[in-house]
Design a protein around this motif. Structure first.
Motif, PDB file in Angstrom:
ATOM      1  N   MET A 178       0.709  -1.353  -0.090  1.00  0.00           N
ATOM      2  CA  MET A 178      -0.092   0.114  -0.067  1.00  0.00           C
ATOM      3  C   MET A 178       0.790   1.154   0.013  1.00  0.00           C
ATOM      4  SD  MET A 178      -2.866  -1.506   2.971  1.00  0.00           S
ATOM      5  CE  MET A 178      -3.498  -0.028   3.370  1.00  0.00           C
ATOM      6  N   ARG A 179       2.113   1.261   0.681  1.00  0.00           N
ATOM      7  CA  ARG A 179       2.789   2.312   0.843  1.00  0.00           C
ATOM      8  C   ARG A 179       3.699   2.705  -0.475  1.00  0.00           C
ATOM      9  NH1 ARG A 179       3.710   0.585   6.391  1.00  0.00           N
ATOM     10  NH2 ARG A 179       5.632  -0.737   5.672  1.00  0.00           N
ATOM     11  N   LEU A 180       3.367   1.845  -1.473  1.00  0.00           N
ATOM     12  CA  LEU A 180       4.028   2.096  -2.837  1.00  0.00           C
ATOM     13  C   LEU A 180       3.305   3.100  -3.673  1.00  0.00           C
ATOM     14  CD1 LEU A 180       5.211  -1.551  -3.735  1.00  0.00           C
ATOM     15  CD2 LEU A 180       6.489   0.265  -2.777  1.00  0.00           C
ATOM     16  N   ILE A 181       1.902   3.111  -3.529  1.00  0.00           N
ATOM     17  CA  ILE A 181       1.186   3.642  -4.354  1.00  0.00           C
ATOM     18  C   ILE A 181       1.140   5.170  -4.562  1.00  0.00           C
ATOM     19  CG2 ILE A 181      -1.334   4.445  -4.615  1.00  0.00           C
ATOM     20  CD1 ILE A 181      -2.261   1.975  -3.183  1.00  0.00           C
ATOM     21  N   ILE A 182       1.629   6.002  -3.467  1.00  0.00           N
ATOM     22  CA  ILE A 182       1.611   7.397  -3.295  1.00  0.00           C
ATOM     23  C   ILE A 182       2.910   7.997  -4.046  1.00  0.00           C
ATOM     24  CG2 ILE A 182       1.581   9.704  -2.307  1.00  0.00           C
ATOM     25  CD1 ILE A 182      -1.171   8.034  -2.426  1.00  0.00           C
ATOM     26  N   PRO A 183       4.347   7.078  -3.748  1.00  0.00           N
ATOM     27  CA  PRO A 183       5.448   7.410  -4.480  1.00  0.00           C
ATOM     28  C   PRO A 183       5.181   7.187  -5.981  1.00  0.00           C
ATOM     29  CG  PRO A 183       5.765   6.443  -2.533  1.00  0.00           C
ATOM     30  CD  PRO A 183       4.237   6.418  -2.644  1.00  0.00           C
ATOM     31  N   ILE A 210      -6.380  -3.754  -2.401  1.00  0.00           N
ATOM     32  CA  ILE A 210      -5.172  -4.748  -2.699  1.00  0.00           C
ATOM     33  C   ILE A 210      -5.819  -6.043  -2.418  1.00  0.00           C
ATOM     34  CG2 ILE A 210      -2.852  -4.997  -1.935  1.00  0.00           C
ATOM     35  CD1 ILE A 210      -3.177  -2.713  -3.555  1.00  0.00           C
ATOM     36  N   ILE A 211      -6.182  -6.135  -1.287  1.00  0.00           N
ATOM     37  CA  ILE A 211      -6.450  -7.385  -0.706  1.00  0.00           C
ATOM     38  C   ILE A 211      -7.490  -8.167  -1.410  1.00  0.00           C
ATOM     39  CG2 ILE A 211      -5.622  -7.088   1.615  1.00  0.00           C
ATOM     40  CD1 ILE A 211      -8.239  -7.059   2.822  1.00  0.00           C
TER      41      ILE A 211
END
Length: 360
Positions: A178-183, A210-211
């Motif tokens: 999930m933390r990959l989305i905004i970058p 995602i899940i």
């Protein structure tokens, strides 16, 4: 008839012709043998307009893509002994929204019994597989397309690859995705990514995306199947790319709300019903091509640049991040001490300079 209307009608007619040709081709390759059909060809078909079109084609081509034999089986077990049996039953009982209206009570009961078998038998194959709320959404989609036996086999297979991050004892690996989305969003729209970050909305809005591979948030079954064509034939992180594509597509809508947590989270979490799915699939695949999985995991966050014009020194480029870090540093005890020393030193210098002028 206006020029725009004629152009739109021509485009619709061309699309209908392409779909008819595709239907004939899918019929041909799924009925005459798959020996010469490659994974790349199946992926191209899944990514193209409309995906694999019908569940009959999906049933054949999903299995072919993942190398699963049509007669494959999972190990039988007593599902009542599964450690999360009670939670599975509760989640299955609540999945009525995805059962077609008008389905008889007996048929509903049969669907739910089969779904429980798919979930538990696929997870029970290995002791380190843990149930999570959302696994039943993916399992139900597989059941509708493949039937109970093959859905169990395919779900077990996905537990070794696409779903492996989500079936652990905690959701830390899922949170990393999930933390990959905004970058990723920041590579195409720095201001949008900065807006979301400034609001402190985080990435919890994407958890169900995602899940469940969007099965929880999409209201129409044919849209869910269309997206599963993509996820079944793409790398495990494809849901991250699709999430980023959707956020980028909705930029104007997202940035029209107040930049604060609840407002931004709400607009991100609630997907509109009229999303252009085929366009989003293309955009997500373009992101995958430009920033492949080997790159995305270390992708830095792009920042807005603040251009400062300093007299006699021209322009200085500072990122907003550096400005924020400077302010945070100055607010620490060490920062305050350094700032105080600088101020005192400057004051002493000015006093000595003024005293020297008086002596002259």
């Amino acid at each position: 008839m206006s020029k725009d209307v004629r152009k739109r009608r021509r485009s619709e007619e061309d699309g209908a012709v392409r779909q008819k040709e595709k239907l004939l081709y899918l019929t041909h390759i799924t009925t005459t043998g798959l020996e010469n059909v490659t994974k790349e060809e199946i992926r191209d078909l899944a990514l193209s307009e409309g995906g694999l079109l019908t569940n009959d084609f999906r049933r054949v081509l999903w299995l072919r893509f993942h190398g699963i034999h049509p007669e494959a089986l999972v190990t039988d077990c007593d599902i009542t002994e599964f450690r999360d049996f009670t939670q599975v039953c509760l989640d299955v009982h609540r999945c009525n929204s995805r059962i077609m209206p008008g389905t008889t009570t007996n048929k509903v009961r049969a669907i739910k019994d089969s779904l429980k078998n798919v979930i538990i038998k696929s997870l029970a194959e290995k002791p380190d597989r843990h149930y999570y709320q959302g696994y039943h959404d993916v399992s139900l989609t597989m059941y509708y397309v493949l039937g109970e036996r093959l859905a169990s086999v395919v779900m077990s297979h996905l537990c070794n690859s696409h779903l492996s991050a989500h079936i652990r004892t905690n959701l830390e690996a899922t949170s990393e995705q999930m933390r990959l989305i905004i970058p990723l969003v920041s590579q195409k729209s720095v201001d949008l990514a900065d807006f979301i970050e400034q609001s402190d909305a985080g990435t919890m809005f994407s958890l169900s995306w995602i899940i469940t591979w969007f099965a929880y948030v999409m209201k129409e079954e044919h849209v869910i199947y269309r997206l599963y064509d993509v996820f079944m034939t793409s790398p495990p992180l494809m849901a991250v790319y699709m999430s980023a594509a959707i956020v980028l597509h909705r930029k104007r809508e997202i940035m029209s709300v107040e930049c604060e947590l609840s407002a931004v989270h709400q607009v991100l979490h609630q997907l509109p019903p009229d999303l252009p799915i085929d366009m989003l699939v293309r955009n997500a695949f373009d992101l995958l091509q430009e920033f492949p999985p080997s790159v995305i995991k270390t992708l830095p966050m792009k920042r807005l640049e603040v251009i400062l014009k300093v007299p006699r020194f021209g322009y200085l480029d500072w990122s907003r991040n550096w400005g924020r870090m400077l302010i945070e540093t100055l607010n620490t005890p060490a920062g305050i001490a350094i700032t105080s020393s600088v101020v005192v030193g400057f004051a002493a210098f000015m006093v000595s300079l003024y005293a020297g002028k008086l002596q002259i």
